[in-house]
Design a protein around this motif. Structure first.
Motif, mmCIF file in Angstrom:
data_model
loop_
_atom_site.group_PDB
_atom_site.id
_atom_site.type_symbol
_atom_site.label_atom_id
_atom_site.label_comp_id
_atom_site.label_asym_id
_atom_site.label_seq_id
_atom_site.Cartn_x
_atom_site.Cartn_y
_atom_site.Cartn_z
ATOM 1 N N HIS A 42 68.154 63.098 -20.009
ATOM 2 C CA HIS A 42 69.464 63.658 -19.375
ATOM 3 C C HIS A 42 70.030 64.488 -20.298
ATOM 4 O O HIS A 42 69.801 64.423 -21.412
ATOM 5 C CB HIS A 42 70.178 62.354 -18.995
ATOM 6 N N GLY A 43 70.904 65.168 -19.475
ATOM 7 C CA GLY A 43 72.309 65.953 -20.344
ATOM 8 C C GLY A 43 73.357 64.945 -20.546
ATOM 9 O O GLY A 43 73.126 63.917 -20.686
ATOM 10 N N SER A 44 74.484 65.543 -20.446
ATOM 11 C CA SER A 44 75.742 64.849 -20.674
ATOM 12 C C SER A 44 76.130 64.312 -19.319
ATOM 13 O O SER A 44 77.240 63.743 -19.510
ATOM 14 C CB SER A 44 76.777 65.741 -21.452
ATOM 15 N N PHE A 89 60.633 65.873 -21.504
ATOM 16 C CA PHE A 89 61.535 67.154 -21.377
ATOM 17 C C PHE A 89 62.889 66.813 -21.444
ATOM 18 O O PHE A 89 63.529 65.747 -20.725
ATOM 19 C CB PHE A 89 61.085 67.651 -19.939
ATOM 20 N N GLY A 90 63.623 67.428 -21.947
ATOM 21 C CA GLY A 90 65.073 67.406 -22.235
ATOM 22 C C GLY A 90 65.828 68.683 -21.817
ATOM 23 O O GLY A 90 65.488 69.782 -22.246
ATOM 24 N N GLY A 91 66.849 68.533 -20.925
ATOM 25 C CA GLY A 91 67.673 69.583 -20.738
ATOM 26 C C GLY A 91 69.071 69.632 -21.137
ATOM 27 O O GLY A 91 69.506 68.477 -21.445
ATOM 28 N N SER A 92 69.453 70.588 -21.758
ATOM 29 C CA SER A 92 70.660 70.712 -22.268
ATOM 30 C C SER A 92 71.161 69.794 -23.360
ATOM 31 O O SER A 92 70.399 69.695 -24.608
ATOM 32 C CB SER A 92 72.126 70.258 -21.332
ATOM 33 N N GLN A 93 71.897 68.714 -23.279
ATOM 34 C CA GLN A 93 71.919 67.674 -24.530
ATOM 35 C C GLN A 93 70.711 66.943 -24.660
ATOM 36 O O GLN A 93 70.511 66.590 -25.717
ATOM 37 C CB GLN A 93 73.040 66.414 -23.983
ATOM 38 N N GLY A 94 69.956 66.907 -23.859
ATOM 39 C CA GLY A 94 68.678 66.416 -23.993
ATOM 40 C C GLY A 94 67.884 67.017 -25.125
ATOM 41 O O GLY A 94 66.859 66.775 -25.766
ATOM 42 N N GLY A 95 68.380 68.407 -25.407
ATOM 43 C CA GLY A 95 67.578 69.175 -26.424
ATOM 44 C C GLY A 95 67.965 68.413 -27.864
ATOM 45 O O GLY A 95 67.227 68.707 -28.973
ATOM 46 N N TRP A 96 69.059 67.744 -27.984
ATOM 47 C CA TRP A 96 69.231 67.006 -29.326
ATOM 48 C C TRP A 96 68.639 65.863 -28.929
ATOM 49 O O TRP A 96 68.062 65.136 -30.358
ATOM 50 C CB TRP A 96 71.027 66.723 -29.303
ATOM 51 N N VAL A 97 68.507 65.078 -28.078
ATOM 52 C CA VAL A 97 67.844 63.884 -28.077
ATOM 53 C C VAL A 97 66.497 63.787 -27.805
ATOM 54 O O VAL A 97 65.853 62.820 -28.539
ATOM 55 C CB VAL A 97 68.599 63.002 -26.543
ATOM 56 N N ASP A 106 53.232 63.068 -27.244
ATOM 57 C CA ASP A 106 52.343 64.059 -27.390
ATOM 58 C C ASP A 106 52.943 65.556 -27.638
ATOM 59 O O ASP A 106 52.329 66.451 -27.821
ATOM 60 C CB ASP A 106 51.297 63.922 -26.612
ATOM 61 N N PHE A 107 54.152 65.557 -26.924
ATOM 62 C CA PHE A 107 54.892 66.705 -26.735
ATOM 63 C C PHE A 107 56.397 66.587 -26.424
ATOM 64 O O PHE A 107 56.919 65.622 -26.147
ATOM 65 C CB PHE A 107 54.159 67.648 -25.600
ATOM 66 N N VAL A 108 56.929 67.732 -26.835
ATOM 67 C CA VAL A 108 58.592 67.864 -26.178
ATOM 68 C C VAL A 108 58.562 69.084 -25.680
ATOM 69 O O VAL A 108 58.353 70.100 -26.375
ATOM 70 C CB VAL A 108 59.418 67.704 -27.550
ATOM 71 N N ALA A 109 59.477 69.216 -24.530
ATOM 72 C CA ALA A 109 59.729 70.459 -24.186
ATOM 73 C C ALA A 109 61.358 70.364 -23.782
ATOM 74 O O ALA A 109 61.945 69.403 -23.510
ATOM 75 C CB ALA A 109 59.070 70.514 -22.688
ATOM 76 N N VAL A 110 61.964 71.493 -23.899
ATOM 77 C CA VAL A 110 63.440 71.442 -24.128
ATOM 78 C C VAL A 110 63.805 72.596 -23.314
ATOM 79 O O VAL A 110 63.057 73.793 -23.455
ATOM 80 C CB VAL A 110 63.919 71.385 -25.327
ATOM 81 N N GLY A 111 64.657 72.608 -22.434
ATOM 82 C CA GLY A 111 65.279 73.601 -21.768
ATOM 83 C C GLY A 111 66.947 73.796 -22.050
ATOM 84 O O GLY A 111 67.543 72.843 -21.960
ATOM 85 N N PHE A 112 66.970 75.099 -22.279
ATOM 86 C CA PHE A 112 68.624 75.469 -22.662
ATOM 87 C C PHE A 112 69.243 74.353 -23.369
ATOM 88 O O PHE A 112 70.474 73.982 -23.334
ATOM 89 C CB PHE A 112 69.389 75.768 -21.291
#
Length: 416
Positions: A120-122, A191-199, A210-216
């Motif tokens: 999730h994001g925030s 897959f993490g978006g927004s705050q998910g890019g930190w988490v 096996d992988f991490v995908a991040v958007g914005f």
């Protein structure tokens, strides 16, 4: 009253409920292979939402008139699109003293497919009941696990933005999803978006991903995010280098306050408050928190500053790059070229450095998009009106998670 009149009255009373029930949440595909996702309203007073693979979005019944409900199909401009068969399973799982609610969404009748946990994001809303994005990935043949962030929806615990704790939750979510799908997935990750890019990257260091995908998302600390947001606002308002220098001074002052948990830094900020009192930028620049702190009185900050600005266990100087350096797995990072909420300057520099050092980091940039990968129309006051999610973004996510990213994705640019 005649029987047939009573029957007509009853049918008329039931028609709104029937129409609403005739458009189930899920994904629908066209004969040509395109898809649209239908999701519940974002609020009690709202309408069901739709989202096409190419990023067009709206609400059922809006003026665009693309979507109408029809039993177990939807009509897209009058053409029936069939519902994609998905199996949905609710579950709970334990993480750091709390039981969290999750949902597995799996394409039916398919061989093994990738498994992705959506981080999730925030937001404070329920991802399990409201989020539209899990179905976007499920429609592309991916098994998706989505869960309510602690303290939201059906999950226990207190809402927090402590990345360490949230990474534990995401790692526990992946473990739960892997257990539910054992023997039925090819590879699994986040897959993490927004705050998910930190988490998400931090969670990957604590789990068998096996992988991490991040958007914005950001590879910068919350302190840097606030500063870069203010600079982005100042540049959009055509302020010059002198204002940028003043913003740097403000950022250092508010950094002292928040990173000390409001133990020190009041005098330094009060001096700047007086120095900037007559400056036009000081009345409008916001950032994440510094603008509000500047426009608060010293007395109010001393009284309620920590309760207002430092109440979510945020790790102010979080080292996002450190988590990424530990990863030996493929990473996808998608940047919004004009992101005002998560400006990309620092993130892009760090990602470029990591890629040059030999890490497997695929970087894509979509120009003229804001946070959430949304295209926008500039307004006379300098604000932006979001229009749609940019074409190609969802196809890129789906293809990359399946290990098949290739070719062009709308206006997206793969960075060298």
């Amino acid at each position: 009253m005649p029987f047939f009149v009573r029957s007509i009255i009853v049918l008329l009373a039931l028609m709104p409920a029937m129409a609403k029930a005739a458009c189930p949440t899920g994904a629908y595909h066209s004969p040509a292979g395109d898809f649209v996702v239908i999701a519940p309203p974002a609020s009690d007073a709202g309408a069901q939402r739709y989202l096409f693979r190419d990023g067009r979005r709206g609400a059922i019944g809006d003026q665009a008139g693309h979507i109408a409900c029809n039993a177990d199909a939807v009509l897209v401009d009058g053409t029936p699109w069939s519902r994609i068969a998905l199996t949905e399973t609710l579950t709970t799982f334990a993480s750091d003293g709390a039981m969290l609610r999750g949902k597995l969404i799996a394409p039916t009748g398919k061989e093994r497919q990738p498994l992705v946990v959506m981080v999730h994001g925030s937001e404070r809303t329920s991802a399990v009941t409201i989020s539209i994005y899990p179905y976007v990935l499920a429609a592309q043949g991916i098994t998706v696990f989505v869960y309510d962030k602690r303290g939201t929806g059906g999950s226990e615990g207190e809402y927090t933005q402590n990345f360490e704790l949230l990474a534990d939750d995401a790692a526990a979510a992946l473990g739960a999803a892997q257990g539910m799908t054992a023997g039925h997935f090819t590879r699994s990750g986040y897959f993490g978006g927004s705050q998910g890019g930190w988490v998400a990257p931090l969670a990957a260091t604590r789990s068998k991903a096996d992988f991490v995908a991040v958007g914005f998302g950001l590879v910068a600390s919350p302190i840097e995010e606030d500063r870069e947001q203010m600079i982005s606002e100042a540049r959009a308002a055509h302020y010059g280098d002198a204002v940028i220098a003043d913003i740097d001074r403000l950022s250092r002052a508010t950094d002292t306050l928040v990173s000390s948990h409001f133990a020190r830094g009041y005098e330094q900020l009060e001096q700047l408050r007086r120095a900037f009192h007559d400056q036009p930028w000081a009345k409008s620049i916001r950032g994440e928190y510094s603008g509000d702190m500047l426009r608060s009185s010293d007395a109010d900050l001393r009284r309620v500053g920590q309760a207002r600005f430092d109440n979510l266990e945020l790790i102010w100087h979080y080292d996002a790059a450190a988590a990424l350096r530990k990863l030996k797995i493929p990473v996808l990072w998608v940047l919004a070229g004009e992101d005002r909420e998560a400006p990309i300057e620092t993130t892009q520099k760090v990602l470029t450095g990591l890629a040059r050092s030999g890490q497997h980091i695929d970087r894509y940039l979509f120009p003229d998009t804001d946070h959430g990968m949304v295209e926008f129309t500039p307004l006379p006051d300098g604000s932006r009106k979001a229009t749609r999610i940019t074409d190609g973004y969802f196809r890129l996510l789906g293809d990359w998670i399946r290990g098949a990213a290739n070719g062009s994705y709308g206006r997206g640019q793969r960075l060298p």
